[in-house]
Scaffold this active site. Structure first.
Site, PDB file in Angstrom:
ATOM      1  N   GLY A  24      -7.170   0.269 -39.214  1.00 19.50           N
ATOM      2  CA  GLY A  24      -6.427   0.885 -41.073  1.00 19.50           C
ATOM      3  C   GLY A  24      -7.088   0.942 -42.157  1.00 19.50           C
ATOM      4  O   GLY A  24      -7.484   1.968 -42.989  1.00 19.50           O
ATOM      5  N   SER A 138      -9.155   6.686 -30.587  1.00 24.73           N
ATOM      6  CA  SER A 138     -10.187   6.173 -29.738  1.00 24.73           C
ATOM      7  C   SER A 138     -11.049   5.814 -30.070  1.00 24.73           C
ATOM      8  O   SER A 138     -11.826   6.669 -30.855  1.00 24.73           O
ATOM      9  CB  SER A 138     -10.015   6.343 -27.900  1.00 24.73           C
ATOM     10  OG  SER A 138     -11.060   6.314 -27.198  1.00 24.73           O
ATOM     11  N   LYS A 192      -3.689  10.176 -24.757  1.00 24.59           N
ATOM     12  CA  LYS A 192      -4.007   8.799 -25.913  1.00 24.59           C
ATOM     13  C   LYS A 192      -4.573   7.859 -24.210  1.00 24.59           C
ATOM     14  O   LYS A 192      -4.885   7.181 -24.111  1.00 24.59           O
ATOM     15  CB  LYS A 192      -3.885   8.446 -26.945  1.00 24.59           C
ATOM     16  CG  LYS A 192      -4.393   6.705 -27.042  1.00 24.59           C
ATOM     17  CD  LYS A 192      -6.181   6.709 -26.997  1.00 24.59           C
ATOM     18  CE  LYS A 192      -6.870   5.271 -27.899  1.00 24.59           C
ATOM     19  NZ  LYS A 192      -6.736   4.264 -27.120  1.00 24.59           N
ATOM     20  N   HIS A 195      -6.481   8.124 -21.624  1.00 25.13           N
ATOM     21  CA  HIS A 195      -7.564   7.943 -21.595  1.00 25.13           C
ATOM     22  C   HIS A 195      -7.970   7.198 -21.609  1.00 25.13           C
ATOM     23  O   HIS A 195      -8.679   6.117 -20.789  1.00 25.13           O
ATOM     24  CB  HIS A 195      -7.322   8.829 -22.798  1.00 25.13           C
ATOM     25  CG  HIS A 195      -9.240   7.747 -23.401  1.00 25.13           C
ATOM     26  ND1 HIS A 195      -8.616   6.751 -23.864  1.00 25.13           N
ATOM     27  CD2 HIS A 195     -10.049   8.634 -24.085  1.00 25.13           C
ATOM     28  CE1 HIS A 195     -10.010   6.101 -24.149  1.00 25.13           C
ATOM     29  NE2 HIS A 195     -11.087   7.566 -24.888  1.00 25.13           N
ATOM     30  N   ASN A 196      -6.812   6.207 -21.564  1.00 25.70           N
ATOM     31  CA  ASN A 196      -7.320   4.833 -21.355  1.00 25.70           C
ATOM     32  C   ASN A 196      -6.955   4.320 -19.786  1.00 25.70           C
ATOM     33  O   ASN A 196      -8.219   3.422 -19.678  1.00 25.70           O
ATOM     34  CB  ASN A 196      -6.130   4.308 -22.524  1.00 25.70           C
ATOM     35  CG  ASN A 196      -6.589   3.515 -23.473  1.00 25.70           C
ATOM     36  OD1 ASN A 196      -6.981   4.529 -24.360  1.00 25.70           O
ATOM     37  ND2 ASN A 196      -5.784   3.231 -24.570  1.00 25.70           N
ATOM     38  N   GLU A 199     -10.160   5.275 -18.524  1.00 30.54           N
ATOM     39  CA  GLU A 199     -11.322   3.819 -19.000  1.00 30.54           C
ATOM     40  C   GLU A 199     -11.239   2.781 -18.528  1.00 30.54           C
ATOM     41  O   GLU A 199     -12.313   2.258 -17.975  1.00 30.54           O
ATOM     42  CB  GLU A 199     -10.637   4.195 -20.178  1.00 30.54           C
ATOM     43  CG  GLU A 199     -11.573   2.887 -21.264  1.00 30.54           C
ATOM     44  CD  GLU A 199     -11.024   2.724 -22.665  1.00 30.54           C
ATOM     45  OE1 GLU A 199     -10.986   3.276 -22.858  1.00 30.54           O
ATOM     46  OE2 GLU A 199     -10.713   1.030 -22.475  1.00 30.54           O
TER      47      GLU A 199
HETATM   48  N1  LIG Z   1      -8.446  -2.413 -32.411  1.00 30.62           N
HETATM   49  C1  LIG Z   1      -8.619  -1.766 -31.454  1.00 30.62           C
HETATM   50  O1  LIG Z   1      -9.782  -1.404 -31.290  1.00 30.62           O
HETATM   51  C2  LIG Z   1      -7.481  -0.504 -31.484  1.00 30.62           C
HETATM   52  C3  LIG Z   1      -8.149   0.536 -30.925  1.00 30.62           C
HETATM   53  C4  LIG Z   1      -6.956   1.584 -31.306  1.00 30.62           C
HETATM   54  C5  LIG Z   1      -5.696   1.944 -31.112  1.00 30.62           C
HETATM   55  N2  LIG Z   1      -5.444   0.140 -31.996  1.00 30.62           N
HETATM   56  C6  LIG Z   1      -4.084   0.846 -32.432  1.00 30.62           C
HETATM   57  O2  LIG Z   1      -4.375   0.324 -34.042  1.00 30.62           O
HETATM   58  C7  LIG Z   1      -3.250  -0.488 -34.783  1.00 30.62           C
HETATM   59  C8  LIG Z   1      -3.711  -0.762 -35.813  1.00 30.62           C
HETATM   60  O3  LIG Z   1      -4.586  -2.254 -35.139  1.00 30.62           O
HETATM   61  P1  LIG Z   1      -5.403  -3.517 -35.373  1.00 30.62           P
HETATM   62  O4  LIG Z   1      -5.955  -4.150 -34.424  1.00 30.62           O
HETATM   63  O5  LIG Z   1      -5.567  -2.932 -36.725  1.00 30.62           O
HETATM   64  O6  LIG Z   1      -3.919  -3.886 -36.204  1.00 30.62           O
HETATM   65  P2  LIG Z   1      -2.841  -4.926 -35.390  1.00 30.62           P
HETATM   66  O7  LIG Z   1      -3.756  -6.218 -35.240  1.00 30.62           O
HETATM   67  O8  LIG Z   1      -2.385  -4.297 -34.265  1.00 30.62           O
HETATM   68  O9  LIG Z   1      -1.753  -5.247 -36.423  1.00 30.62           O
HETATM   69  C9  LIG Z   1      -1.337  -5.686 -37.890  1.00 30.62           C
HETATM   70  C10 LIG Z   1      -1.392  -4.884 -38.784  1.00 30.62           C
HETATM   71  O10 LIG Z   1       0.146  -4.537 -38.807  1.00 30.62           O
HETATM   72  C11 LIG Z   1       0.308  -4.625 -39.850  1.00 30.62           C
HETATM   73  N3  LIG Z   1       1.957  -5.039 -40.017  1.00 30.62           N
HETATM   74  C12 LIG Z   1       2.690  -5.796 -38.465  1.00 30.62           C
HETATM   75  N4  LIG Z   1       4.001  -5.404 -38.535  1.00 30.62           N
HETATM   76  C13 LIG Z   1       4.803  -5.310 -39.386  1.00 30.62           C
HETATM   77  C14 LIG Z   1       5.975  -4.917 -39.615  1.00 30.62           C
HETATM   78  N5  LIG Z   1       6.678  -5.179 -39.473  1.00 30.62           N
HETATM   79  N6  LIG Z   1       5.932  -4.146 -41.182  1.00 30.62           N
HETATM   80  C15 LIG Z   1       4.383  -3.392 -41.797  1.00 30.62           C
HETATM   81  N7  LIG Z   1       3.328  -3.921 -41.620  1.00 30.62           N
HETATM   82  C16 LIG Z   1       3.181  -4.610 -40.060  1.00 30.62           C
HETATM   83  C17 LIG Z   1       0.339  -6.031 -40.485  1.00 30.62           C
HETATM   84  O11 LIG Z   1       0.523  -5.805 -41.826  1.00 30.62           O
HETATM   85  P3  LIG Z   1       0.527  -8.062 -42.434  1.00 30.62           P
HETATM   86  O12 LIG Z   1      -1.073  -7.990 -42.553  1.00 30.62           O
HETATM   87  O13 LIG Z   1       1.383  -7.208 -43.454  1.00 30.62           O
HETATM   88  O14 LIG Z   1       0.091  -8.568 -41.161  1.00 30.62           O
HETATM   89  C18 LIG Z   1      -1.210  -5.728 -40.656  1.00 30.62           C
HETATM   90  O15 LIG Z   1      -2.000  -4.546 -40.979  1.00 30.62           O
HETATM   91  C19 LIG Z   1      -2.370  -0.637 -33.609  1.00 30.62           C
HETATM   92  O16 LIG Z   1      -1.299   0.071 -33.149  1.00 30.62           O
HETATM   93  C20 LIG Z   1      -3.545  -0.945 -31.755  1.00 30.62           C
HETATM   94  O17 LIG Z   1      -2.207  -0.814 -30.692  1.00 30.62           O
HETATM   95  C21 LIG Z   1      -6.015  -0.692 -31.835  1.00 30.62           C
END
Ligand SMILES: NC(=O)c1ccc[n+]([C@@H]2O[C@H](COP(=O)([O-])OP(=O)(O)OC[C@H]3O[C@@H](n4cnc5c(N)ncnc54)[C@H](OP(=O)(O)O)[C@@H]3O)[C@@H](O)[C@H]2O)c1
Length: 493
Positions: A24, A138, A192, A195-196, A199
């Site tokens: 984010g 992605s 998506k 896609h995975n 991958e």
């Molecule tokens: N990492 C990658 O490479 C990647 C690639 C593609 C897509 N994604 C997807 O992108 C999304 C974000 O991934 P990420 O790795 O940045 O984060 P993450 O570790 O999956 O999630 C952490 C975030 O979620 C928030 N959160 C969790 N539960 C919540 C709730 N009940 N209410 C409000 N906020 C909540 C957390 O807030 P707090 O700070 O308050 O805990 C934090 O901002 C996920 O769906 C993931 O699958 C990730």
């Protein structure tokens, strides 16, 4: 002139981001770096919001400490991208935004949601008059910051507002932004997911190629890195081949050994490969290469089973201390061809799943456009996606991708080497599940007659499941426990 909200906050932002973990915050910075965007940000734990604002003053973020303040800082129709932990977190944020937003506003889920959840959420949110868009994103953290491949679903109305914003942040491949409106409700997350899945297959095929080269030629990981770097100049050119060379070249600082030799050989998974296979099973689409890739990770991750199986009988080469090829260069070229052919199968199977998903869920998906938006930003970006786009440009309703002329020629060129590699791996006892299952799929498709006829006979024998005949219309059953004459029957296929 910007209007002033009841809370006193001036709505200055044209886009918002909720969830400021790695994905984010990078996506918010990417948005803020594009001309014309002002980005509102919110995170459940406010310290992350403050931290991002402090770290990146250049982004001119509009921080909010509550959903109400966040809504008030957005111009109408409001648009916000959710990047939180998929599942319950997503539902919690959607509920809060639905309370704070108004009809006509847009909520985008950019997380890795299961497409059926997206279909459910879209339906529920639509009833409030708010638009809900599930968008697959992605490219990992770097993609989010510099330009991901984006696969949005949702309504046509939302695309009008979102399209220009998403185009501004997406990766660019050959002058075109890597984003297109995939289709309604869950279509973006479905694509998506596939896609995975592709991958997973691509990675497993590369791993099998590496294993065969290493064990057949005795080359070191660094020498094999050179092979992959060379391959990356030709028809296999892709991000995954490129990073494979990087990983193989890496030396472990602590031991001086190749890093690949000190990493535990148990592959993890986040579940999107399994979703691809589960969905394919439901749709009746044989994604055998993807399935083998998922299973190969599972097999690797059962150390107790592997430990008790280590002494199982193997081929003679094992007893003789291994196996080596006579002509390493020729063998490596055969593996390159086998890899290319198997990769064609993996993509063909993945596109087949998208075609079947579109038919099942009523989406109109332009398969050529999907292949184009995967050319940049995402993990499976590859030169070869241009060939897929050309195939669908020529024949949009192509029943199976690998039957397109370009791929027929490639498979013709590769097939002898492919057969050789699969036969060798079986003979010397080196597992190559993705190579072999891809070849079996290819030969299955090619076959004039399949032993499915015998399966139908068996089904009719024990369950009166009936069969069709090749020489006349109708449905038939043989009276197996009677006098074995054939009778016409109801179709119970
Ligand atoms: N990492 C990658 O490479 C990647 C690639 C593609 C897509 N994604 C997807 O992108 C999304 C974000 O991934 P990420 O790795 O940045 O984060 P993450 O570790 O999956 O999630 C952490 C975030 O979620 C928030 N959160 C969790 N539960 C919540 C709730 N009940 N209410 C409000 N906020 C909540 C957390 O807030 P707090 O700070 O308050 O805990 C934090 O901002 C996920 O769906 C993931 O699958 C990730």
């Amino acid at each position: 002139m910007a209007e002033t909200s009841t809370s006193g906050t001036t709505p200055t932002a044209n886009i918002g981001v909720v969830g400021l973990a790695v994905m984010g915050s990078n996506l918010a910075r990417n948005l803020a770096s594009r001309e014309g965007n002002t980005v509102a940000i919110f995170n459940r734990s406010h310290d992350k919001t403050e931290h991002l604002v402090a770290e990146h003053p250049e982004a001119n973020f509009v921080p909010a400490s509550s959903y109400e303040e966040f809504a008030a800082s957005l111009q109408k129709p409001r648009a916000a991208i959710i990047m939180v932990k998929a599942g319950a977190g997503t539902d919690a944020v959607i509920n809060a935004l639905v309370d704070a937003f108004e009809p006509g506003d847009i909520i985008v889920d950019g997380g890795n949601a299961l497409f059926t959840d997206t279909i459910r959420r879209e339906k529920a949110v639509r009833e409030t008059g708010i638009n809900f868009v599930g968008a697959g994103i992605s490219g990992g953290e770097e993609g989010a910051l510099l330009g991901p491949s984006i696969m949005p679903g949702g309504s046509d109305e939302s695309w009008v507002t979102l399209g220009p914003i998403l185009k501004s942040i997406a990766a660019v491949a050959e002058g075109e932004p890597c984003v297109t409106h995939i289709g309604h409700d869950g279509a973006g997350h479905f694509v998506k997911m596939v896609h995975n899945g592709i991958e997973y297959a691509d990675m497993q095929l590369i791993a099998e190629a590496y294993d065969l080269i290493r064990r057949g030629t005795g080359k070191s990981p660094a020498e094999i890195a050179d092979v992959f770097a060379e391959w990356n100049k030709g028809e296999l050119e892709s991000y995954l081949i490129e990073i494979t060379a990087e990983v193989l070249r890496q030396v472990d600082a602590a031991t001086g050994a190749p890093l690949v030799d000190v990493i535990v050989d148990q592959a993890g998974a986040k579940g999107t490969g399994a979703w691809t296979v589960q969905t394919a099973l439901t749709l009746g689409v044989p994604v055998s290469g993807i399935a083998e890739a998922v299973f190969a990770r599972s097999l690797s991750s059962h150390p107790e089973q592997r430990s008790v199986s280590r002494g199982l009988p193997g081929p003679e080469a094992d007893a003789q201390g291994g196996w080596t090829v006579d002509d390493p260069d020729a063998f490596i070229e055969k593996i390159r061809l086998a890899l290319y052919a198997s990769k064609i199968v993996a993509y063909s199977q993945g596109f087949d799943e998208i075609r079947a998903g579109a038919a099942e869920y009523g989406w109109t998906i332009d398969l050529g456009a999907v292949s184009k938006i995967w050319r940049g930003g995402c993990i499976i970006r590859a030169q070869f996606l241009n060939r897929i786009a050309e195939a669908y440009d020529q024949t949009p309703d192509l029943p199976v991708l690998l039957s397109a002329p370009y791929f027929v020629e490639a498979l013709q060129r590769a097939q002898h080497a492919w057969r050789d590699v699969v036969a060798t791996s079986a003979r010397v006892g080196i597992p190559a599940p993705a190579f072999s299952s891809s070849l079996a799929y290819y030969d299955g498709l090619r076959a004039d007659r399949l032993p499915a006829a015998l399966v139908q006979g068996q089904r009719d024998f024990f369950g009166a499941h009936t069969y069709k005949r090749i020489d006349k219309p109708g449905t038939f059953h043989t009276l197996w426990s009677g006098d074995r004459t054939e009778v016409e029957a109801e179709d119970t296929h």
